[in-house]
Enzyme design. Structure first.
Site, PDB file in Angstrom:
ATOM      1  N   ASP A  94       8.556  15.203   8.260  1.00 48.49           N
ATOM      2  CA  ASP A  94       8.069  14.888   6.920  1.00 48.49           C
ATOM      3  C   ASP A  94       6.550  15.030   6.860  1.00 48.49           C
ATOM      4  O   ASP A  94       5.834  14.129   6.446  1.00 48.49           O
ATOM      5  CB  ASP A  94       8.504  13.470   6.528  1.00 48.49           C
ATOM      6  N   VAL A 138       5.526  -0.894   2.352  1.00 52.32           N
ATOM      7  CA  VAL A 138       4.461  -0.986   3.348  1.00 52.32           C
ATOM      8  C   VAL A 138       3.383  -1.918   2.817  1.00 52.32           C
ATOM      9  O   VAL A 138       2.892  -1.734   1.701  1.00 52.32           O
ATOM     10  CB  VAL A 138       3.846   0.399   3.646  1.00 52.32           C
ATOM     11  N   ILE A 152       0.825  -1.214   0.000  1.00 52.63           N
ATOM     12  CA  ILE A 152       0.000   0.000   0.000  1.00 52.63           C
ATOM     13  C   ILE A 152       0.851   1.252   0.000  1.00 52.63           C
ATOM     14  O   ILE A 152       0.334   2.354   0.030  1.00 52.63           O
ATOM     15  CB  ILE A 152      -0.967   0.036   1.205  1.00 52.63           C
ATOM     16  N   GLY A 153       2.169   1.083   0.000  1.00 56.49           N
ATOM     17  CA  GLY A 153       2.990   2.279  -0.046  1.00 56.49           C
ATOM     18  C   GLY A 153       4.447   1.905  -0.024  1.00 56.49           C
ATOM     19  O   GLY A 153       4.812   0.754   0.199  1.00 56.49           O
ATOM     20  N   GLY A 189      11.485   5.698   1.825  1.00 56.44           N
ATOM     21  CA  GLY A 189      12.906   5.514   1.991  1.00 56.44           C
ATOM     22  C   GLY A 189      13.221   4.274   2.818  1.00 56.44           C
ATOM     23  O   GLY A 189      14.242   3.631   2.634  1.00 56.44           O
ATOM     24  N   PHE A 190      12.320   3.951   3.690  1.00 59.87           N
ATOM     25  CA  PHE A 190      12.567   2.851   4.611  1.00 59.87           C
ATOM     26  C   PHE A 190      12.324   1.500   3.963  1.00 59.87           C
ATOM     27  O   PHE A 190      12.961   0.513   4.293  1.00 59.87           O
ATOM     28  CB  PHE A 190      11.641   3.042   5.819  1.00 59.87           C
ATOM     29  N   GLY A 191      11.423   1.425   3.041  1.00 61.97           N
ATOM     30  CA  GLY A 191      11.099   0.148   2.413  1.00 61.97           C
ATOM     31  C   GLY A 191       9.641   0.115   1.992  1.00 61.97           C
ATOM     32  O   GLY A 191       9.039   1.149   1.750  1.00 61.97           O
TER      33      GLY A 191
END
Ligand SMILES: *[C@@H]1O[C@H](CO)[C@@H](O)[C@H](O)[C@H]1NC(C)=O
Ligand SMILES: *[C@@H]1O[C@H](CO)[C@@H](O)[C@H](O)[C@H]1NC(C)=O
Ligand SMILES: *[C@@H]1O[C@H](CO)[C@@H](O)[C@H](O)[C@H]1NC(C)=O
Ligand SMILES: *[C@@H]1O[C@H](CO)[C@@H](O)[C@H](O)[C@H]1NC(C)=O
Length: 821
Positions: A607, A496, A488-489, A492-494
């Site tokens: 953010d 979702v 679903i998204g 930068g982190f990875g």
């Protein structure tokens, strides 16, 4: 007279029918009598058929006091041990009541009786002496897992004898006492207590705070509630509030059986009328109970129903018991499904102090604004946990206790609920005792009241994060092995993923990319911080996983997704109304304000954008993705790279210049979101003409021209009142000030947005509380203005004096401290 006015009258007629709770087992005994007697419309029957063969004596008062109920004209006297036996169709929590009304006849003076009472071998009453001339009613709430309920009267000593005038035994309503959601309050802070249902509770006080006495005739479980005045330590601190509307009972909250309407329709609130009182104070009640040596701890059940606030999300207060924090920043709006006047209760376990007093304070929380400082209490029940003596019972209790404590094992938080729940499922066949956990329904809706998932969620704080660990296997099965179709998204982190945990709880699973720049220490710091954050307007962390060098964060799933999607583009149907948009902005501002001020170190989101503000099924805003971008060079890199890609248009220009992020950077970004909401267009739209590409610049230009209405989202045309638009525009403009010091705090933003909402709703009306506290408000404002280079314009003078600058509750408490010196 229209139907609305008729409703109270109709209700009045039906009051006896609000006793619609009919226990399956319902025994009412008229002790020592051969006939029926009724009291408050209930028929008490002759007791002899329930009595075991042992000897006892029926006595009748020859000279009963005038107007005393017939029920109390007879008594059964026990010179030997004797037992009442009741066969129970329904196991579980039961209510047992004894009525004592002493009289003197045939050589017995009941004042000099001396006896013990045991219920299924549990000693509940010992050495009872009723010296009062009033009827004495002793009530016990206890769990009976047997088809037989036995009440044993046992005389003490040679000359001792026992007596009773009436006995009640009936089933408690479902979920009357729950094993989780209870807060253990004491010097170690708030801890989880989950043994409540195995305790025998004796009612000591039952108080209708701010209201009149409620008799058994008007109570759903035939209880008596008395007014609180005699317990108030400083009467002038409190002011009674009365509502004429029946409470909005919500699934998962309190029920009319937990406490009747009348309890929730009255409350005490802070009395701000009296100018002698400092504006920040507690309302305090002292309740006399057994001193600590004399007993076990007490259950303190507090009832709340926000009948004082004009709208949701205004009331934030703290609850203390014996000077210890019992519930910090209690926000009734977040415990209720988006409606005011919705009853909830919270269970606390606490000890009395040395003098045998349980003191309860309620006072405004640091999160409440100076203008709206208030605190309420609608009802209070204090019950003593009665000691258990019989060995077989102790044995049984121990087994359950060991099981429960090994489950708890020092870890707290949502995970306990999940683990208890899972274990309960596993053990269901073998251990029917744990059934209550399951039958109470661990569903997201059952969120408060005694069972309170919401309350469990807020308890993680002091206990670290170990309880939040989720096995990798569970996450794999929740996301169907990270099925790409569930993405679903991404950020930068990875990636979702949407997932469903075993207990059917929907979650958003954020999986760190293998080789992601974020290091393990940062990840762990994140979890420690995130696990402490619980707020209605912040997306909560459900758990995490760090097995197999995975770094996975699991969040609550927020149904309607990012705000952005509802503002423009093909999915923005139906368009959000102006009121909805204001409420969403207010919610998000509240969440951000909490991030900035709710913690010692303060958290900068870094953010803020319309994709990081999510909407739940009721369009309640929840800020997401905070904390992930805290300090650390790697983190910054991640952040900047996402910033260039996704957050361009929201970035604080001062941040470019000084490379330093402050909470005012969040305020800037939020200002951009405000214009996005107003104009229904993205922060940056490269397809537009050069002047229009950047929303912030473009909107400020129209503001300067004084023609903001020209750029309002076409869907909103004709909906927005001028003054509301003006306030909103000015607020957004202030957020976008070039220098951080000139920008308002999130608290200021919040108040101005709320004012914009009021202007929209009520036209000219001013805030109702303004007058009573204008003086202090002015003081505070002066202080703030002197101490800052704020260039805020004051158009709505009165209101701004009151609200715009003082939201910083720190400022307010500082003022109070200064006064105190
Ligand atoms: C007493 O009350 C019970 C239950 O209401 C009823 O069944 C019984 O007939 C009554 N007895 C007398 C003597 O009125
Ligand atoms: C029950 O409540 C009603 C409405 O509040 C009140 O008028 C009545 O006096 C109460 N009855 C008793 C017996 O307390
Ligand atoms: C209330 O209880 C506290 C704590 O025991 C005690 O210090 C105080 O004197 C009590 N106040 C009143 C008015 O009883
Ligand atoms: C309210 O009572 C608590 C507990 O006794 C105390 O810590 C707190 O300072 C009090 N607040 C005010 C404003 O007096």
């Amino acid at each position: 007279m229209d139907i609305q006015n008729l409703i109270p009258f109709i209700l009045l007629f039906f009051i006896p029918c609000s006793f619609c709770f009919t226990p399956i087992d319902n025994y009412l005994l008229n002790s020592g009598s051969h006939t029926n007697a009724s009291l408050f419309n209930r028929v008490f029957v002759a007791d002899s058929t329930f009595l075991s063969a042992e000897k006892s004596i029926s006595l009748t008062n020859q000279n009963p006091p005038p107007n005393s109920p017939t029920l109390y004209h007879t008594a059964r006297v026990f010179t030997n041990t004797a037992t009442y036996r009741f066969s129970m169709k329904k196991n579980g929590i039961q209510l047992v009541r004894f009525h004592f009304f002493h009289f003197k006849t045939q050589g017995f003076d009941m004042k000099s009786s001396n006896f013990d009472v045991l219920v299924n071998n549990i000693l509940v009453l010992t050495g009872l002496q009723s010296t009062s001339d009033d009827v004495l009613i002793k009530e016990f709430i206890l769990k009976i897992e047997s088809n037989l309920l036995e009440i044993l009267f046992r005389p003490v000593g040679n000359s001792g004898f026992g007596y009773v005038n009436a006995v009640e035994v009936f089933n408690a309503p479902p979920d009357f006492v729950l094993d989780y959601g209870t807060r253990l309050v004491g010097p170690n802070g708030v801890e989880v207590y989950n043994k409540l249902s195995s305790q025998v509770l004796e009612t000591i006080h039952r108080i209708n705070v701010g209201g009149l006495k409620i008799t058994p005739f008007n109570d759903t479980l035939w209880r008596t509630w008395i007014p609180d005045e005699d317990f108030l330590v400083f009467k002038d601190a409190a002011k009674a509030a009365v509502s004429t509307q029946t409470p909005n009972y919500q699934k998962g909250g309190s029920t009319p059986e937990i406490a009747p309407d009348n309890v929730y329709m009255t409350a005490q609130q802070m009395n701000r009328d009296n100018s002698i009182l400092a504006s920040r104070f507690n309302i305090t009640w002292n309740f006399t109970v057994a001193p600590p040596g004399g007993g076990a701890p007490h259950l303190v059940r507090l009832h709340f129903c926000d009948i004082v606030s004009p709208v949701l999300n205004l009331l934030y207060f703290d609850v203390y018991i014996n000077g210890y924090v019992a519930y910090k920043d209690l926000d009734l709006s977040s415990l209720t499904v988006h409606t005011l006047a919705s009853p909830v209760y919270v269970d606390f376990v606490a000890d009395s102090d040395d003098s045998g007093v349980i003191q309860i304070n309620v006072g405004p929380s640091d999160l409440s604004s100076a203008m709206r400082m208030n605190a309420i209490l609608n009802g209070a029940e204090i019950m003593k946990m009665v000691n258990v003596i019989d060995s077989s019972i102790v044995h049984r209790k121990k087994k359950l206790g060991v099981l429960v404590s090994s489950i708890v094992g020092g870890s707290v938080g949502l995970f306990i609920v999940i683990i208890v729940f899972l274990l309960a499922m596993k053990c269901r066949k073998k251990k029917p005792k744990l059934r209550t956990v399951e039958s109470a329904g661990w569903t997201p809706l059952r969120m408060f009241g005694g069972s309170s998932l919401g309350r469990m969620l807020s308890e993680t704080g002091s206990h670290g994060y170990s309880g939040l660990k989720i096995p990798f296997a569970d996450i794999q099965s929740a996301t169907n092995k990270f099925d790409r179709s569930l993405i679903i998204g991404s950020g930068g982190f990875g990636m979702v993923y949407k997932g469903v945990l075993k207990d059917n709880v929907k979650v958003a699973v954020k999986r760190g990319m293998p080789g992601s720049r974020q290091g393990l220490p940062e990840f762990q710091t994140e979890i420690t911080i995130l696990s402490k954050i619980r707020h209605r307007h912040l997306v909560s962390l459900v758990g995490f996983c760090e097995e197999n060098s995975e770094m996975i964060l699991v969040y609550e799933y927020v149904e309607k997704g990012p705000l952005k999607r509802h503002l423009y583009g093909s999915a923005a149907q139906p368009p959000l109304s102006w009121k909805q948009r204001l409420e969403i902005c207010i919610g998000a501002a509240r969440g951000l304000h909490y991030l900035h001020t709710g913690f010692a170190q303060g958290i900068i989101h870094r953010d803020i954008k319309s994709t990081n503000i999510l909407l739940d099924e009721n369009y309640v805003a929840k800020v997401a993705d905070f904390g992930l971008s805290r300090s650390g060079p790697c983190m910054n890199e991640t952040h900047v790279s996402t910033g260039v890609k996704g957050s361009f248009g929201y970035l604080d220009p001062e941040y470019y210049r000084r490379q330093q992020l402050t909470d005012k950077s969040d305020v800037y970004s939020f200002g951009v979101v405000l214009f996005e909401v107003l104009c229904g267009r993205p922060a940056v739209d490269p397809q537009l003409t050069r002047e229009q590409v950047n929303l912030a610049e473009w909107a400020l230009e129209w503001m300067n021209k004084g023609m903001l209405e020209h750029i309002v989202d076409p869907h909103l045309v004709g909906q927005i009142k001028d003054r509301s638009l003006k306030k909103f525009g000015e607020t957004a403009e202030k957020c976008l000030a070039e220098y951080g010091v000139d920008r308002p705090t999130m608290g200021d933003v919040l108040w101005n947005l709320e004012y914009a909402l009021q202007l929209q709703e009520s036209g000219q009306q001013r805030e109702p509380h303004t007058d009573s506290s204008t003086n202090e408000a002015v003081n505070v404002t002066n202080r703030v203005v002197l101490g800052s280079s704020s260039s805020n314009r004051r158009t709505e003078r009165d209101y701004d004096n009151g609200c715009s600058d003082i939201c910083g509750s720190q400022v307010f408490s500082q003022l109070m401290t200064n006064e105190g010196r």
